[in-house]
Enzyme design. Sequence first.
Site, PDB file in Angstrom:
ATOM      1  N   GLU A 139      -1.453  -8.964   3.490  1.00 30.99           N
ATOM      2  CA  GLU A 139      -1.302  -9.505   4.853  1.00 30.99           C
ATOM      3  C   GLU A 139      -2.641  -9.884   5.484  1.00 30.99           C
ATOM      4  O   GLU A 139      -2.669 -10.607   6.475  1.00 30.99           O
ATOM      5  CB  GLU A 139      -0.547  -8.507   5.747  1.00 30.99           C
ATOM      6  CG  GLU A 139      -1.314  -7.253   6.172  1.00 30.99           C
ATOM      7  CD  GLU A 139      -1.194  -6.089   5.189  1.00 30.99           C
ATOM      8  OE1 GLU A 139      -0.967  -6.349   3.987  1.00 30.99           O
ATOM      9  OE2 GLU A 139      -1.358  -4.928   5.604  1.00 30.99           O
TER      10      GLU A 139
ATOM     11  N   HIS B 136      -3.538  -5.001   0.413  1.00 29.84           N
ATOM     12  CA  HIS B 136      -2.980  -5.523   1.668  1.00 29.84           C
ATOM     13  C   HIS B 136      -3.017  -7.051   1.689  1.00 29.84           C
ATOM     14  O   HIS B 136      -3.947  -7.641   2.251  1.00 29.84           O
ATOM     15  CB  HIS B 136      -3.771  -4.980   2.858  1.00 29.84           C
ATOM     16  CG  HIS B 136      -3.550  -3.531   3.110  1.00 29.84           C
ATOM     17  ND1 HIS B 136      -2.510  -3.055   3.863  1.00 29.84           N
ATOM     18  CD2 HIS B 136      -4.236  -2.449   2.680  1.00 29.84           C
ATOM     19  CE1 HIS B 136      -2.556  -1.738   3.905  1.00 29.84           C
ATOM     20  NE2 HIS B 136      -3.589  -1.338   3.189  1.00 29.84           N
TER      21      HIS B 136
ATOM     22  N   CYS C 107       0.844  -1.194   0.000  1.00 23.61           N
ATOM     23  CA  CYS C 107       0.000   0.000   0.000  1.00 23.61           C
ATOM     24  C   CYS C 107       0.883   1.250   0.000  1.00 23.61           C
ATOM     25  O   CYS C 107       1.471   1.562  -1.027  1.00 23.61           O
ATOM     26  CB  CYS C 107      -0.987  -0.037   1.161  1.00 23.61           C
ATOM     27  SG  CYS C 107      -2.458   0.935   0.808  1.00 23.61           S
TER      28      CYS C 107
HETATM   29  N1  GLN Z   1      -1.938   6.812   2.774  1.00 24.00           N
HETATM   30  C1  GLN Z   1      -2.012   6.055   1.570  1.00 24.00           C
HETATM   31  C2  GLN Z   1      -3.374   6.189   0.904  1.00 24.00           C
HETATM   32  O1  GLN Z   1      -4.329   6.560   1.512  1.00 24.00           O
HETATM   33  C3  GLN Z   1      -1.702   4.601   1.830  1.00 24.00           C
HETATM   34  C4  GLN Z   1      -2.714   3.912   2.680  1.00 24.00           C
HETATM   35  C5  GLN Z   1      -2.232   2.615   3.235  1.00 24.00           C
HETATM   36  O2  GLN Z   1      -1.042   2.339   3.225  1.00 24.00           O
HETATM   37  N2  GLN Z   1      -3.128   1.813   3.777  1.00 24.00           N
HETATM   38  O3  GLN Z   1      -3.497   5.875  -0.272  1.00 24.00           O
END
Ligand code: GLN
Length: 535
Positions: free
Chosen positions: A508, A506, A380
Amino acid sequence: MKYIFITGGVVSSLGKGLTSGALGALLETRNLKVRIQKFDPYLNVDPGTMSPFQHGEVYVLDDGAETDLDLGHYERFTHGKLSRFNNLTSGQIYEHVLQKERRGDYLGKTVQVIPHVTNEIKARMYAAGEGVDVLITEIGGTVGDIEGLPFLEALRQFSLEVGKNNVIFIHVTLLPYLRAAGELKTKPSQQSVAKLREIGIQPDILVCRTEQPMTDDMRQKLSMFCNVEQKAVIEEMDVRHSIYELPLMLAQEGMDKLVVEKLGIDASESDMSAWNSIVRRLISPKGGECKIAVVGKYIDLQDAYKSIYESLAHAGVGNDCKVRVLRVDSESIEKDGAASHLEDVDGILIPGGFGDRGIEGKILAAKYARENRIPYFGICLGMQIAVIEYARDVLGLDGANSTEFNDNTLYPVITIMDEQKDIVDKGATMRLGSYECKLIDGTKAIAAYGEPVIHERHRHRYEFNNAYRKRLEEAGLRIAGVNPKRDLVEIVEVVDHPWMVGVQFHPEFQSKPSKPHPLFCAFVGKALERAKSKK
Ligand code: GLN
């Protein structure tokens, strides 16, 4: 349909979530269909808006629900997938009750905790159990908390309605060890059970968290004062190596046998072979070890990157190797440079995150990984970081950034998604939950997954800016996965690198010890190769 309620006593952080997960795992080894859910008595609608300092990680489900991290344990220990209906908070209950009141649904009645709030809780209980043999419900907090009372009252009523032989209450409690006295103490547990009985709940099983083994004397005492059969006083010692030892430990204490007996379930004998093999690989792996740096800003918090640490352990199971995790503070990289922190690691992982604190340190870590050909896994925010670094250092776009960190950057390689631009509410408004991703042939991603279409969970507002796609690809940053409906870039890879992969989702949240995630496995596999080549 059978129900198990798990309450906690004496202190918080007793590991009720793990106990619930491990019990679920044990019942599955007897071929029962199990679901585990959590009721959280706080007034937030969900933990999505809480800081990692307050609440640890926010765990995201397929349906996009932002939930308590204990749901992560439940999904990792058992097989079923959970939904937004499996994490109920007081906030959700009150929101619903108040909407009904405004609509006039209560027909002029006074709206009260009993019966209106408790009825709502019971309705959610009835709905949540469909399709399974056993529904395990963990109640957050500690018995005696004022905000937990409506839940306990509702469960007391519920057990009467569905018949007492279909329900058991398990109370997880602490036996503190007093060094000066040289003994474990049972009084706090006695008082906590007394508190439960005041509300009309008699626990059927007592799970005693303890650092020292219990004596027979203590079992007798707890049995008598807490009105629980002696064989139902279960000892739960601290695990020695890994949380995945817990199902084996509870099985040894006869926990699953006791539960099926008490619920009158005709279940098959348990088969622990899968858990035995997982624990063997965790405790004495045969394939060597590697060292992975997790570069983040909440490295002192046990719970902020929970699923990441768990997934790395699962990848250790997958590769039959030991994964040592080095937690690196990205702000200290800003101060000392990347080499001093990352010189001897075999892999670098940058997890998700929000806000600009520590960002430049993460960019330095990605640069270090790319230049030194160290396996890199960006998740992410970690994917966005890899893109920013590539744009700056390879394409020469000086000051390239995400508009999250610099609204005025000349090169917004990561930007806010169109549909996010006008959103003001913070709760449940990100791009959330499972989306399809099509993998591109010939990439490291498709090699890891071994299939062309995957589904992964998301939680973000910003995304790869397609205006830079062509230039970045020409410069060697390959697009390895896209969302087919909206042409969103979901996976990037550095072509000229052993394994540098960034994913907008994600992974994970879908890794289990019994089914380690393919990308984590591939990443750890590459790190292991590097570790071996150094020898
Ligand atoms: N802050 C970034 C976004 O909103 C990444 C979010 C995250 O890593 N969950 O796109």
